[in-house]
Design a protein around this motif. Structure first.
Motif, PDB file in Angstrom:
ATOM      1  N   VAL A 173       1.026  -1.041  -0.113  1.00  0.00           N
ATOM      2  CA  VAL A 173      -0.242  -0.145  -0.410  1.00  0.00           C
ATOM      3  C   VAL A 173       0.928   1.227  -0.449  1.00  0.00           C
ATOM      4  O   VAL A 173       1.602   1.015   0.966  1.00  0.00           O
ATOM      5  CB  VAL A 173      -0.652   0.295   1.288  1.00  0.00           C
ATOM      6  CG1 VAL A 173      -1.955   1.342   1.078  1.00  0.00           C
ATOM      7  CG2 VAL A 173      -2.151  -1.761   0.967  1.00  0.00           C
ATOM      8  N   ASP A 174       0.569   2.515  -0.949  1.00  0.00           N
ATOM      9  CA  ASP A 174       1.164   3.479  -1.574  1.00  0.00           C
ATOM     10  C   ASP A 174       0.704   3.891  -0.470  1.00  0.00           C
ATOM     11  O   ASP A 174      -0.585   4.687  -1.515  1.00  0.00           O
ATOM     12  CB  ASP A 174       1.379   4.107  -2.365  1.00  0.00           C
ATOM     13  CG  ASP A 174       2.356   5.100  -3.162  1.00  0.00           C
ATOM     14  OD1 ASP A 174       2.961   5.710  -1.855  1.00  0.00           O
ATOM     15  OD2 ASP A 174       2.566   5.824  -3.964  1.00  0.00           O
ATOM     16  N   PHE A 175       0.936   4.929   0.116  1.00  0.00           N
ATOM     17  CA  PHE A 175      -0.280   5.783   0.719  1.00  0.00           C
ATOM     18  C   PHE A 175       0.303   7.071   0.505  1.00  0.00           C
ATOM     19  O   PHE A 175       1.783   7.639   0.661  1.00  0.00           O
ATOM     20  CB  PHE A 175       0.447   6.158   2.613  1.00  0.00           C
ATOM     21  CG  PHE A 175      -0.573   5.075   3.576  1.00  0.00           C
ATOM     22  CD1 PHE A 175      -2.006   5.176   3.397  1.00  0.00           C
ATOM     23  CD2 PHE A 175      -0.397   4.167   4.079  1.00  0.00           C
ATOM     24  CE1 PHE A 175      -2.992   3.333   4.149  1.00  0.00           C
ATOM     25  CE2 PHE A 175      -1.209   2.881   4.465  1.00  0.00           C
ATOM     26  CZ  PHE A 175      -2.498   2.721   4.484  1.00  0.00           C
ATOM     27  N   THR A 230       3.713   6.749   2.353  1.00  0.00           N
ATOM     28  CA  THR A 230       4.458   5.735   3.530  1.00  0.00           C
ATOM     29  C   THR A 230       4.551   4.544   2.574  1.00  0.00           C
ATOM     30  O   THR A 230       2.830   4.387   1.896  1.00  0.00           O
ATOM     31  CB  THR A 230       3.951   6.208   4.646  1.00  0.00           C
ATOM     32  OG1 THR A 230       4.707   6.808   5.652  1.00  0.00           O
ATOM     33  CG2 THR A 230       3.666   4.768   5.480  1.00  0.00           C
ATOM     34  N   PHE A 231       5.227   3.597   2.745  1.00  0.00           N
ATOM     35  CA  PHE A 231       4.617   1.804   2.138  1.00  0.00           C
ATOM     36  C   PHE A 231       4.240   1.262   3.206  1.00  0.00           C
ATOM     37  O   PHE A 231       5.342   0.838   3.974  1.00  0.00           O
ATOM     38  CB  PHE A 231       5.645   1.347   1.089  1.00  0.00           C
ATOM     39  CG  PHE A 231       5.703   2.839  -0.129  1.00  0.00           C
ATOM     40  CD1 PHE A 231       5.191   3.043  -0.641  1.00  0.00           C
ATOM     41  CD2 PHE A 231       7.287   4.114   0.617  1.00  0.00           C
ATOM     42  CE1 PHE A 231       5.349   3.905  -2.013  1.00  0.00           C
ATOM     43  CE2 PHE A 231       7.789   5.287  -0.732  1.00  0.00           C
ATOM     44  CZ  PHE A 231       6.282   4.870  -2.182  1.00  0.00           C
ATOM     45  N   ILE A 232       3.309   0.180   3.291  1.00  0.00           N
ATOM     46  CA  ILE A 232       2.934  -1.003   3.768  1.00  0.00           C
ATOM     47  C   ILE A 232       2.933  -2.419   3.148  1.00  0.00           C
ATOM     48  O   ILE A 232       2.118  -1.791   2.496  1.00  0.00           O
ATOM     49  CB  ILE A 232       2.296  -0.128   4.933  1.00  0.00           C
ATOM     50  CG1 ILE A 232       2.085   1.282   5.644  1.00  0.00           C
ATOM     51  CG2 ILE A 232       1.671  -1.728   5.527  1.00  0.00           C
ATOM     52  CD1 ILE A 232       1.269   1.020   6.705  1.00  0.00           C
ATOM     53  N   LEU A 233       3.466  -2.716   3.648  1.00  0.00           N
ATOM     54  CA  LEU A 233       3.555  -4.346   2.575  1.00  0.00           C
ATOM     55  C   LEU A 233       2.636  -4.736   3.957  1.00  0.00           C
ATOM     56  O   LEU A 233       2.994  -5.261   5.542  1.00  0.00           O
ATOM     57  CB  LEU A 233       4.796  -5.240   2.376  1.00  0.00           C
ATOM     58  CG  LEU A 233       4.712  -6.256   1.480  1.00  0.00           C
ATOM     59  CD1 LEU A 233       4.101  -5.956   0.133  1.00  0.00           C
ATOM     60  CD2 LEU A 233       5.730  -6.939   1.617  1.00  0.00           C
ATOM     61  N   PHE A 234       1.309  -5.961   3.432  1.00  0.00           N
ATOM     62  CA  PHE A 234       0.854  -5.937   3.842  1.00  0.00           C
ATOM     63  C   PHE A 234       0.119  -8.138   3.223  1.00  0.00           C
ATOM     64  O   PHE A 234       0.527  -7.649   2.509  1.00  0.00           O
ATOM     65  CB  PHE A 234      -1.309  -5.639   4.305  1.00  0.00           C
ATOM     66  CG  PHE A 234      -1.191  -4.465   5.256  1.00  0.00           C
ATOM     67  CD1 PHE A 234      -1.557  -4.334   6.081  1.00  0.00           C
ATOM     68  CD2 PHE A 234      -0.933  -3.802   4.118  1.00  0.00           C
ATOM     69  CE1 PHE A 234      -1.438  -3.704   6.988  1.00  0.00           C
ATOM     70  CE2 PHE A 234      -0.856  -2.010   4.669  1.00  0.00           C
ATOM     71  CZ  PHE A 234      -1.325  -2.271   6.074  1.00  0.00           C
ATOM     72  N   LYS A 235       0.227  -8.594   4.434  1.00  0.00           N
ATOM     73  CA  LYS A 235      -0.164 -10.327   4.052  1.00  0.00           C
ATOM     74  C   LYS A 235      -0.959 -10.970   5.385  1.00  0.00           C
ATOM     75  O   LYS A 235      -0.489 -10.600   5.733  1.00  0.00           O
ATOM     76  CB  LYS A 235       1.516 -10.947   3.559  1.00  0.00           C
ATOM     77  CG  LYS A 235       0.981 -13.057   3.400  1.00  0.00           C
ATOM     78  CD  LYS A 235       2.071 -13.311   3.037  1.00  0.00           C
ATOM     79  CE  LYS A 235       2.233 -14.430   1.826  1.00  0.00           C
ATOM     80  NZ  LYS A 235       3.290 -15.057   2.057  1.00  0.00           N
ATOM     81  N   ASN A 236      -2.556 -11.549   4.588  1.00  0.00           N
ATOM     82  CA  ASN A 236      -2.645 -11.477   5.506  1.00  0.00           C
ATOM     83  C   ASN A 236      -3.575 -10.722   6.480  1.00  0.00           C
ATOM     84  O   ASN A 236      -3.195 -10.922   8.248  1.00  0.00           O
ATOM     85  CB  ASN A 236      -2.582 -12.936   5.521  1.00  0.00           C
ATOM     86  CG  ASN A 236      -2.669 -14.241   5.038  1.00  0.00           C
ATOM     87  OD1 ASN A 236      -3.322 -14.674   4.867  1.00  0.00           O
ATOM     88  ND2 ASN A 236      -0.711 -15.054   5.436  1.00  0.00           N
TER      89      ASN A 236
END
Length: 98
Positions: free
Chosen positions: A16-18, A68-74
């Protein structure tokens, strides 16, 4: 249409690129994000969230700066990075988790 929470529950990593339209560094990241999206196609999903139009997700994840970049999984945060980042680093982080 998927909600943000449905989106980040994916088995496939979701970066996700905020960002904000008024943010210069965010604009500078646009071509990088496009290149990364092409490079990780099938391995991860890239989603851009405008913090001025969608306030709930940035608030929930304490996004204080853009980009801000956040990497999500599950539904879990695997990695986060405030500020600009180069294409190679971003791709290697995504590949590490996919």
């Amino acid at each position: 249409m998927e909600t943000f929470n449905e989106l980040i529950q994916s088995e496939t990593p979701v970066l996700v690129d905020f960002y904000a339209d008024w943010c210069g560094p965010c604009k500078a990241m646009d071509p990088v994000i496009k290149d990364v999206a092409g490079a990780v196609k099938g391995k991860a999903r890239i989603v851009r969230v405008n913090i001025d139009k969608n306030t709930a997700a940035p608030r929930a994840y304490q996004v204080q700066a853009v980009p801000t970049f956040i990497l999500f999984k599950n539904g879990k945060v695997l990695w986060r990075h405030p500020g600009m980042i180069d294409k190679t680093s971003l791709i290697s982080v995504i590949e590490q988790y996919s």
